[in-house]
Design an enzyme around this catalytic site. Structure first.
Site, PDB file in Angstrom:
ATOM      1  N   ARG A 472      -8.675  10.802   1.013  1.00  0.00           N
ATOM      2  CA  ARG A 472      -8.085  12.020   1.557  1.00  0.00           C
ATOM      3  C   ARG A 472      -7.765  13.010   0.449  1.00  0.00           C
ATOM      4  NH1 ARG A 472      -2.915  11.270   4.975  1.00  0.00           N
ATOM      5  NH2 ARG A 472      -2.303  10.086   3.147  1.00  0.00           N
ATOM      6  N   SER A 536      -5.484   3.257  -5.621  1.00  0.00           N
ATOM      7  CA  SER A 536      -4.970   1.922  -5.275  1.00  0.00           C
ATOM      8  C   SER A 536      -5.901   0.797  -5.716  1.00  0.00           C
ATOM      9  CB  SER A 536      -4.726   1.839  -3.768  1.00  0.00           C
ATOM     10  OG  SER A 536      -3.796   2.831  -3.418  1.00  0.00           O
ATOM     11  N   ASP A 590      -0.172   2.915  -4.335  1.00  0.00           N
ATOM     12  CA  ASP A 590       0.370   3.230  -3.008  1.00  0.00           C
ATOM     13  C   ASP A 590       1.817   2.765  -2.821  1.00  0.00           C
ATOM     14  OD1 ASP A 590      -0.497   0.646  -3.192  1.00  0.00           O
ATOM     15  OD2 ASP A 590      -1.609   0.612  -1.314  1.00  0.00           O
TER      16      ASP A 590
END
Length: 850
Positions: A472, A536, A590
């Site tokens: 994203r 991540s 994350d």
């Protein structure tokens, strides 16, 4: 004189019931049943719906040697029932009938039970088994109130019995007393049942679908397996229990008045119990002959029959017996019913009347067109049935014990959890220490995030969230002042497989191309913005804006990236494009993103936790304890990488054979052992291994292992969440199991649910023990007697499982009593978190420049 059908019909018209009327009766009946089951309505219900404490029907694996006592009239029987399950499933029976003399029926209770004990002794002597302590089932066919499977309080004597000092007392205790007094044998009275339940259990042994018992003989009654959640009179709502309906009294409150005829009323008035058992008086053998007699008398009186002559016999109550009705109606055609059972039936009317059974089946089929209902005749119902109830009770107890033994190692005591907390603490210290870091399993990686949001952050920030095949790009606008708020815009882009597995240059060029597309989409092409990068994958950080990729995971294989700084690779790709410039301020994982997102909502949030497919945690540690980084001032967020806790063997004493099986067949055997006991990716697999073990040992699914159950990964963690959901009935649990190709009974569903509960509970407790170590360390770091702290949480297991979060929170409270820990769910954690870390870094940078 010949009778015209119309003249006869005048008398019989009201006895011919239309389908509408029968449907109406059926609906009224259902209402009465609901009344009987409800705690508030039971006292006034005419259909009493008595709990029998029989919780399961036979499954065919019963085994053993049992006694049964069948007492329901002037004779009683003692039986020995041998049930064997060596692949043959057979039942052998021996029995003896004993009489009860008239004077004993009217004597004292003590004399009656002494006589029964005497007959039992005689029977055991004859079979030479007096020295064995056999389990016994007691069929006692009088109105009783049961409080346990082996306790039954006689409400009233019927059938001519009048023994003193028995009503209001437990008949099992009275029998035990008489046996004890003799002292020459001992038996284990396991269950007391009535004849209807006995019938259901006998037929249930031959047909596993049999969950209803019906008796239509001298009297009538029915019983069936009801869901526990509907039985208000008994604690608990798991599973089923057999309910003795005592349905003969249906109509005693007037609900059948519109279909009762003058003949029914006349019979009732002349009976021993006027106004009682009205339904029974319309359907059972004791009254049917009398009904016919009354109609014949009426027709004769009106001159339509026997030339108007009435014989003395015809005028004598009870002279027209029900067996005459059966004999007269025999027409030789013998329309035999081909249906086999789900309702076990006993009783002379059902068995001997030539059309009763057929008409009963036909009516049931008509009223329930969607159900395929079978009727099976009970041979030797009640005695064998009592033995079956006993056999089932024995099987359930033995299987329950065997299962509990297997599950025992998964149930962790308070002491064990404290021990896990202490060991986590030791591993944390190792990871933080310069000397011990290299061999530490819990790596305690510095993140260079040195502050949580204080609410004065403001500005526009970009965030990049890369952790899988989709990533994203976000624009995060942070506003401060009275209306502190965050406004977000984002777009999701996919990464094609050839790019995931191509060169590092291609991968980062693709990412920058997507950023460019996003900026154009937002109309911000020329603006230079600070950017936060959620990456991540396992990284070693030497600065907030530097993350060295240790190894690719999750299917990525792009060359030239491992061992390199991902921020450097991103910057190079931006320069190659020469379209825009970005200030890459922070690279985070994350877990840290989650802590920062929640920290913006709650200033006490200093811990991040993820429990989803995997699990990890981070928290704000004092700089003086982070030996891998220079400086002693302030705090820094440490990414614990706690999933590897236990890889050193320090959890071996609580790992079970099931954990080992799951670990051995995983992609990374011996690694991430703590994560494999607590995170979503593995819990379903632990459950599947336990179910396999239960089934192999004959403790589940009747010992039959389906191919699907042998398939790794078939039992997804989402099933755990669904199965444990409180509002889910066992029927739905069964349909989930069916979807997995597992043919389950109601009992199986309860067992599967218990396994899911035990596995998920242990996961939440272990996670709680780890979290307790973290919050206690923060408290001690600061020399506080009491700490108030918030944990920001993300992850599907935490969010979707119905009990995980509750058990986790209870465990932390129990193991860290000096900490008040609040858990805050992160909404949209990692992307927003990266932007907030960037915002905090920019705020600190600006303050330093002033």
């Amino acid at each position: 004189m010949s009778l015209c059908p119309l003249q006869v019909d005048k008398y019989l018209y009201h006895m011919r019931l239309s389908d509408e009327t029968l449907l109406e009766v059926s609906q009224r009946f259902e209402k009465e049943m609901e009344k009987g089951l409800g705690a508030d309505t039971n006292p006034t219900a005419s259909v009493k719906m008595l709990p029998t404490f029989v919780r399961s029907t036979p499954d065919g694996t019963e085994d053993g040697d049992f006694l049964a006592l069948d007492l329901g009239g002037t004779n009683f029987r003692v039986l020995r029932v041998k049930v064997s399950d060596n692949g043959l499933r057979k039942v052998e029976m021996e029995n003896q009938i004993y009489a009860i003399p008239e004077e004993l029926m009217r004597g004292s209770g003590v004399q009656l039970f002494d006589h029964i004990a005497e007959c039992l002794a005689n029977f055991l002597d004859k079979l030479q088994i007096k020295d064995k302590k056999l389990p016994l089932g007691f069929t006692f066919s009088f109105p009783c109130h049961q409080t346990k499977l082996d306790e039954s309080i006689l409400v009233t004597w019927t059938k001519g019995f009048k023994c003193s000092s028995v009503e209001g007392r437990d008949v099992v205790s009275l029998l035990r007393k008489s046996i004890k007094k003799r002292g020459d044998f001992d038996i284990d009275i396991v269950a007391v049942v009535n004849d209807t339940v006995g019938t259901m259990m006998t037929c249930g042994y031959d047909d596993h679908n049999c969950e209803v018992g019906l008796i239509v003989g001298t009297g009538t009654n029915a019983c069936y397996m009801e869901e526990m959640r509907h039985i208000d009179l008994v604690e608990g709502d798991e599973g089923r229990m057999c309910i003795n309906m005592e349905w003969g009294a249906f109509g005693d409150d007037g609900v059948l008045n519109d279909i009762r005829t003058e003949f029914d009323r006349e019979i009732d008035m002349g009976s021993l119990n006027p106004g009682k058992q009205l339904f029974e008086k319309m359907i059972s053998g004791m009254y049917m002959g009398e009904l016919v007699r009354l109609i014949l008398v009426k027709m004769a009186k009106d001159g339509l029959l026997f030339g108007g002559r009435l014989t003395p016999d015809l005028l004598t109550t009870g002279h027209f017996e029900t067996r005459f009705v059966s004999a007269i109606e025999k027409d030789g055609a013998g329309d035999r019913d081909k249906l086999r059972s789900t309702v076990g039936v006993d009783g002379s009317v059902y068995k001997k009347h030539p059309h009763f059974a057929r008409r009963l089946h036909k009516t049931v089929r008509k009223l329930l067109p969607d159900c395929e209902i079978r009727f099976i005749r009970s041979e030797d119902g009640s005695g064998k049935g009592a033995a079956m109830v006993t056999a089932v009770a024995y099987r359930l107890a033995a299987q329950h014990q065997a299962r509990q033994k297997i599950l025992e190692p998964l149930r962790l005591s308070h002491e064990q959890l404290l021990e896990v907390k202490e060991r986590m603490r030791i591993e944390m210290e190792k990871g933080l220490g310069k000397e011990t870091h290299a061999e530490a399993t819990v790596k305690m990686l510095p993140t260079y995030v040195c502050s949580t949001p204080d609410g004065t952050e403001k500005g526009d920030f970009l965030a990049l969230d890369l952790g899988g095949t989709n990533f994203r790009v976000l624009l995060v606008r942070v506003r401060n002042g009275m209306r502190r708020g965050v406004e977000m815009h984002n777009k999701i882009y996919s990464i094609p497989v050839d790019i995931m597995q191509g060169t590092g240059e291609e991968l980062f060029d693709h990412i920058v191309h997507c950023i460019s597309d996003f900026l154009e989409y937002m109309g911000m092409k020329g603006v230079s913005l600070p950017l936060g990068f959620t990456f991540s994958f396992p990284c070693q950080q030497n600065n907030l804006d530097e993350g060295i990729l240790l190894k690719w995971t999750k299917g990525f294989k792009a060359t030239g990236c491992e061992g390199e700084d991902v921020v450097g690779l991103l910057k190079e790709a931006i320069h190659r494009r020469e379209e825009f410039d970005l200030d890459v301020v922070a690279v985070v994982n994350d877990t840290v993103g989650t802590m920062m997102t929640c920290g913006y909502e709650d200033p006490y949030c200093e811990v991040g936790l993820i429990v989803g497919t995997g699990s990890n945690a981070c928290y704000m540690e004092e700089m003086r304890n982070v030996e891998l980084v220079e400086g002693d001032e302030g705090r820094m967020c440490v990414n614990m990488e706690w999933g590897a806790f236990g890889d050193s063997g320090c959890l071996d004493d609580i790992r079970t054979e099931f954990d080992m099986a799951v670990d051995e067949l995983s992609l990374n055997p011996g690694k991430q052992r703590y994560e494999k006991m607590i995170s979503g990716m593995y819990l379903g697999e632990i459950v599947r291994n336990i179910l396999m073990d239960f089934t192999k040992k004959g403790l589940l699914f009747r010992g039959r292992i389906s191919e699907r159950l042998k398939t790794r990964g078939i039992f997804e963690t989402k099933f755990l969440s669904q199965i444990e959901s409180d509002c889910l009935a066992l029927l739905q649990v069964r349909s989930i199991l069916q979807h997995l190709g597992l043919e389950s009974t109601c009992d199986d569903s309860i067992i599967v649910k218990e396994v899911c509960t035990v596995v998920a509970r242990r996961a939440a407790q272990l996670c709680g023990a780890g979290m307790a170590a973290v919050v206690d360390k923060i408290r001690e770091n600061r020399g506080l007697d009491f700490l108030k702290v918030t944990v920001g949480v993300d992850g599907t297991l935490y969010k979707l499982h119905p009990h995980f979060s509750t058990v986790l929170q209870e465990t932390v409270k129990e193991l860290s009593p000096k900490c008040e820990v609040t858990f805050l769910q992160s909404e949209d954690g990692s992307g927003k978190g990266a932007a907030l870390i960037t915002a905090v870094a920019c705020r600190i940078r600006e303050a330093g420049q002033r």
